[in-house]
Design an enzyme around this catalytic site. Sequence first.
Site, short mmCIF file in Angstrom:
data_model
loop_
_atom_site.label_atom_id
_atom_site.label_comp_id
_atom_site.label_asym_id
_atom_site.label_seq_id
_atom_site.Cartn_x
_atom_site.Cartn_y
_atom_site.Cartn_z
CG ASP A 77 -86.29 11.55 5.32
OD1 ASP A 77 -87.09 10.77 5.87
OD2 ASP A 77 -85.06 11.48 5.50
CD GLU A 99 -85.05 6.02 7.94
OE1 GLU A 99 -84.63 4.93 8.35
OE2 GLU A 99 -84.89 6.43 6.76
#
Length: 359
Positions: free
Chosen positions: A75, A129
Amino acid sequence: MANPLTPDVLVDPVVLTRALVDIESVSRNEKVIADCVEEVLRKAPHLSVDRLGNTVMACTDLGREQRVVLAGHLDTVPINNNFPSTVVDDLIYGCGTSDMKSGTALALHLAATLPDPRYDLTYLFYEAEEIESQYNGLALVAEAHPEWLLADFAVLLEPTYGVVEAGCQGTMRALVRTHGRRAHTARAWRGVNAIHAAGEVLRRLQDYRPRTVTIDGCTYREGLNAVRISGGVAGNVVPDECVVEVNMRFAPDRTEKQALEHVQEVFEGFELELTDSAPGALPGLTAAPAREFLAAVGSEPAAKLGWTDVARFAALGIPALNYGPGDPLLAHAPDEHVEIGKIRDGAATLHRWLAAPSF
């Protein structure tokens, strides 16, 4: 759409970095990139592949004596007029180039092109994350499939600008409250101003002298800072409460309990509420794979000044390091970029370390 992660792309970590950056994957929107990664990994005969949500795990099972984890998140933070990627001279610009699709590209490149490594390898390409821990792919894996994380050593491919950053700081947030008594500001002597009382909290922070701690040759600098302050009722009311939010970054020789006790000592006499805490991670330099990795990098390690997911491995007793081609100072910036040379150097270093010796 057709999967852009073709065999020709997978063999070149620079081209692969651009391909990953050009798949939009802001946190909670990682399905497309996870689908692409899973598809190419399932085509590799030397890998066993599994998936949890938008986290993809692939591993070898070659009967090696030791296992190493390579982990990278899929991400990014929200796009800021920096998508898709562009190339200017030796720089690739775009959201996630530094943090951390260039590092993730190194792991995916190795997964696709290194069928016979010197260690058994587990690759983790994980989601979320950059947001709250409850969504973090490694945290979800630790709960649902802890066996995926088991290893003798782990490398998190976070941006470190091509140096080894060992361990990480712990982090803690707390609310320090002051109380007073409301009154009309025209008759302020009848009240007690809670915002004024917060001056002592700020004075203690101003006078605070943080520790500097050296562990295994790595120097960690602690810090205790006010990050937000709130209070007030109306423009004509003496406020009866003020809240100062503080953030403590602590060296990994402190436990969370010890760090909290320290913060409580600093603000003795004030009401304190812990709101968030995560442990640090010791450098993890003694494991045999770590020593061999440091030899392959060829430079001295530095302390990681910040919190990363290496702490999740450390909590399981697995030594872990940070290493990646991106510059951490560029993470999340609108002009985020990565140097092509750092990508190639990182790929060469990891291959030199992980390739089985030839006889």
